[in-house]
Enzyme design. Structure first.
Site, short mmCIF file in Angstrom:
data_model
loop_
_atom_site.label_atom_id
_atom_site.label_comp_id
_atom_site.label_asym_id
_atom_site.label_seq_id
_atom_site.Cartn_x
_atom_site.Cartn_y
_atom_site.Cartn_z
N LYS A 90 60.16 46.02 50.47
CA LYS A 90 61.07 45.63 49.38
C LYS A 90 60.42 44.42 48.71
O LYS A 90 60.37 43.33 49.29
CB LYS A 90 62.44 45.27 49.97
CG LYS A 90 63.64 45.39 49.05
CD LYS A 90 63.53 44.70 47.71
CE LYS A 90 64.33 43.42 47.68
NZ LYS A 90 63.90 42.52 46.60
N GLU A 121 61.12 34.88 59.04
CA GLU A 121 60.23 33.78 58.65
C GLU A 121 60.94 33.03 57.53
O GLU A 121 60.93 33.48 56.39
CB GLU A 121 58.91 34.34 58.13
CG GLU A 121 58.18 35.23 59.11
CD GLU A 121 57.31 34.42 60.04
OE1 GLU A 121 56.55 33.59 59.54
OE2 GLU A 121 57.42 34.60 61.26
N CYS A 154 57.01 27.48 52.23
CA CYS A 154 57.92 27.19 53.34
C CYS A 154 57.42 25.98 54.11
O CYS A 154 58.18 25.22 54.68
CB CYS A 154 58.03 28.40 54.26
SG CYS A 154 56.43 29.01 54.78
N GLU A 210 66.43 22.59 52.05
CA GLU A 210 65.16 22.93 51.41
C GLU A 210 65.38 23.12 49.90
O GLU A 210 66.35 23.75 49.49
CB GLU A 210 64.65 24.24 52.01
CG GLU A 210 63.31 24.66 51.49
CD GLU A 210 62.93 26.07 51.92
OE1 GLU A 210 63.79 26.96 51.85
OE2 GLU A 210 61.77 26.27 52.30
P1 NAD Z 1 65.43 34.77 49.17
O1 NAD Z 1 65.91 34.70 50.57
O2 NAD Z 1 66.39 34.55 48.09
O3 NAD Z 1 64.74 36.20 48.88
C1 NAD Z 1 63.72 36.71 49.67
C2 NAD Z 1 63.75 38.22 49.62
O4 NAD Z 1 64.97 38.67 50.21
C3 NAD Z 1 63.72 38.82 48.21
O5 NAD Z 1 62.93 39.97 48.22
C4 NAD Z 1 65.18 39.16 47.96
O6 NAD Z 1 65.35 40.19 47.03
C5 NAD Z 1 65.62 39.59 49.34
N1 NAD Z 1 67.07 39.50 49.58
C6 NAD Z 1 67.97 38.66 49.03
N2 NAD Z 1 69.21 38.92 49.50
C7 NAD Z 1 69.10 39.94 50.38
C8 NAD Z 1 70.01 40.64 51.21
N3 NAD Z 1 71.31 40.35 51.23
N4 NAD Z 1 69.54 41.62 52.01
C9 NAD Z 1 68.22 41.92 52.03
N5 NAD Z 1 67.31 41.30 51.26
C10 NAD Z 1 67.73 40.31 50.45
O7 NAD Z 1 64.22 33.74 49.12
P2 NAD Z 1 63.36 33.24 47.89
O8 NAD Z 1 64.10 32.19 47.17
O9 NAD Z 1 62.84 34.41 47.14
O10 NAD Z 1 62.13 32.62 48.69
C11 NAD Z 1 62.09 31.31 49.10
C12 NAD Z 1 62.39 31.17 50.58
O11 NAD Z 1 61.42 31.87 51.36
C13 NAD Z 1 62.30 29.73 51.01
O12 NAD Z 1 63.37 29.44 51.84
C14 NAD Z 1 60.98 29.67 51.78
O13 NAD Z 1 60.88 28.62 52.69
C15 NAD Z 1 60.96 31.02 52.41
N6 NAD Z 1 59.60 31.38 52.85
C16 NAD Z 1 59.31 31.37 54.18
C17 NAD Z 1 58.02 31.66 54.63
C18 NAD Z 1 57.69 31.64 56.11
O14 NAD Z 1 56.67 32.21 56.47
N7 NAD Z 1 58.48 31.01 56.96
C19 NAD Z 1 57.03 31.96 53.70
C20 NAD Z 1 57.36 31.97 52.34
C21 NAD Z 1 58.66 31.68 51.93
#
Ligand code: NAD
Length: 487
Positions: free
Chosen positions: A176, A251, A285, A384
């Site tokens: 996705k 993650e 992150c 964050e």
């Molecule tokens: P987000 O959680 O809003 O979205 C991430 C993904 O999840 C997207 O593809 C989104 O469409 C999907 N999503 C959203 N709601 C969902 C649901 N209810 N069910 C299933 N999928 C759903 O995050 P973002 O704002 O796009 O990304 C930033 C976040 O990602 C930050 O918190 C960052 O720290 C984290 N991040 C973590 C790592 C790691 O390795 N720990 C790496 C990169 C980013």
């Protein structure tokens, strides 16, 4: 380069609009203009992708792992040939510079190489038994279908990080894509197809999280969900997948501390703080967002940091140091958080505003921002923001610095700058996080290393490295009993 007008799903090796024919606009973060339309998928599209996986997975699992690895090598080779093209998509839809995008593609290629070669290993374990004439070992078996949900911040690295380990373990996969970076996922699907990956093994779904991600998490046939994204969404995913006892790897976010001691090399510390806080516009992150500085050097060091921050260039060219944030909603969240912090006494040392001059007009640009005089329990200290904002805190000594570093619901990475071996070693042992760094930045995700965190940063799993193989495969115990009388 031709920019597609529409980014579709990849289902069973074919590009497909969503079943409901709906789409949404993807905006360019560098100028706010529409780049293209994207398939707005839902549960029906996920069902088609699951069907495709169900029909393909047994044959894929039957391909010997070494041969699966060779196919993944072919994908990596094609990525190398098309490095510029992939980087162009990353640059275009994130607004990061071409150089940064090329660096990211390089990281994705390294990750692909690592997992392609794991096909020659995929080790189980041969061990001892307590019973005479009994031989014990473990073998790895695919989970089945892997549901992979990713964030937009480093789009091609995020794709590689999940797709390669899922496939080498013999799973079929449904990726996705992040709604903010659909084209990077799409071009990867095209490359995998051209490189000879059996067409139904990898399916890519575009769309919003609640509409396209949630049905994937809920689907009974998806055996493992691996998610990179926010803590808030991670919680929902754990809840849904937990009800059907699916395997889950989370993650999540970070609020990463970086300590500068009185014995640090201050030039080196400043260089790494700017990179930790502002590279990729703070959308990492692992970004260093809590800078903890000894009182005795505070003033001198903060002046140095502010001067160096003034020199940073914001924009999407190779001459710039950081680009825009991914969308306007994120930008407004940050502006609100900064406003709130100042209402509670926070002092903006530099930055804090949206850039809207001619160079930045329409884009989602935030000035690199440093704030001090904030309480360590204020919202801005604990939550964050995922942007180019770092908080500075003053402490009296090492113990106070360590306590503050650990005073967070997150536990992803942390760093200390010191010339003292004892301090460095103590920090490594006592930092509550998945990664500890000495004298560099809050970075740490080489492809062969296990990355992940505690608390709000994850559920304890580690990806990538060989540890990711434990997520995408199940271990089976094997006992062979030999009857000595039948020899
Ligand atoms: P987000 O959680 O809003 O979205 C991430 C993904 O999840 C997207 O593809 C989104 O469409 C999907 N999503 C959203 N709601 C969902 C649901 N209810 N069910 C299933 N999928 C759903 O995050 P973002 O704002 O796009 O990304 C930033 C976040 O990602 C930050 O918190 C960052 O720290 C984290 N991040 C973590 C790592 C790691 O390795 N720990 C790496 C990169 C980013």
């Amino acid at each position: 380069m031709n920019i597609p007008k529409f980014i579709p799903n990849w289902i069973a090796g074919v590009e497909k609009a969503s079943v409901n024919s709906q789409s949404f606009n993807k905006l360019n973060p560098a100028d706010g203009k529409t780049l293209f339309q994207v398939a707005r998928s839902g549960a029906e599209d996920v069902n088609l992708a699951v069907k495709s996986c169900l029909s393909a997975q047994p044959q894929w699992a039957a391909v010997p792992p070494v041969k699966r690895g060779l196919i993944l090598h072919d994908i990596v080779r094609t990525m190398i040939d098309k490095k510029e093209e992939i980087a162009h998509f990353v640059h275009m839809e994130t607004g990061k510079s071409m150089n940064d995008a090329l660096g990211e593609v390089g990281g994705a290629i390294e990750c692909g190489l690592f997992y392609a070669s794991e096909g020659q290993r995929l080790y189980g374990r041969t061990t001892t038994s307590g019973v005479p004439n009994k031989f014990a070992s473990t073998i790895r078996q695919p989970v089945g279908i892997a549901g992979l949900i990713i964030a937009a911040n480093t789009p091609i690295a995020n794709v590689a990080w999940k797709v390669f380990p899922a496939l080498i373990c013999g799973n079929a996969a449904i990726l996705k894509a992040a709604e903010d970076t659909p084209a990077t996922a799409w071009i990867f699907g095209k490359i995998a197809h051209e490189a000879g990956l059996p067409s139904r093994v990898l399916n890519i779904i575009q769309g919003y999280g609640e509409e396209a991600g949630a049905p994937l998490v809920a689907h009974e046939d998806v055996g493992v969900i691996s998610f990179t994204g926010s803590t808030e969404v991670g919680r929902k995913i754990q809840h849904t997948a937990g009800k059907r006892l699916a395997k889950v790897s989370l993650e999540l976010g970070g609020k990463n501390p970086l300590i500068v001691c009185d014995d640090a090399n201050l030039e080196n510390a400043a260089k790494w703080i700017l990179l930790s806080a502002f590279s990729n516009a703070g959308q990492r992150c692992a970004s260093g967002s809590r800078i903890i500085i000894f009182d005795s050097i505070y003033e001198q060091f903060v002046n140095m940091l502010v001067d160096k921050t003034k020199e940073l260039k914001v924009g999407n060219t190779n001459q710039d140091d950081l680009g825009p944030v991914i969308n306007e909603k994120q930008l407004n969240n940050m502006l609100n958080a900064i406003k709130k912090a100042t209402e509670y006494g926070g002092n903006i040392l530099i930055g804090g505003k949206r850039l809207s001059d001619d160079k930045h007009r329409g884009g989602f640009y935030l000035e690199p921002t440093l704030i001090d005089n904030i309480d360590s329990h204020a919202e801005i200290s604990q939550c964050e923001l995922f942007g180019p904002i770092a908080n500075l805190y003053k402490v009296n000594d090492y113990q106070e610095a360590l306590d503050l570093a650990n005073d967070s619901p997150y536990g992803l990475t942390g760093c200390i700058h010191t010339r003292s071996f004892d301090r460095a070693n103590h920090f490594i042992q006592h930092l509550q996080a998945g990664v500890a760094v000495v004298n560099a930045g809050t970075f740490g995700s080489e492809p062969h290393m296990p990355f992940g965190g505690s608390g709000y940063s994850g559920n304890g799993t580690r990806e990538p490295g060989t540890e990711a193989l434990d997520i995408y495969s199940d271990l089976k115990d094997v006992y062979v009993n030999i009857n000595p009388n039948e020899l």
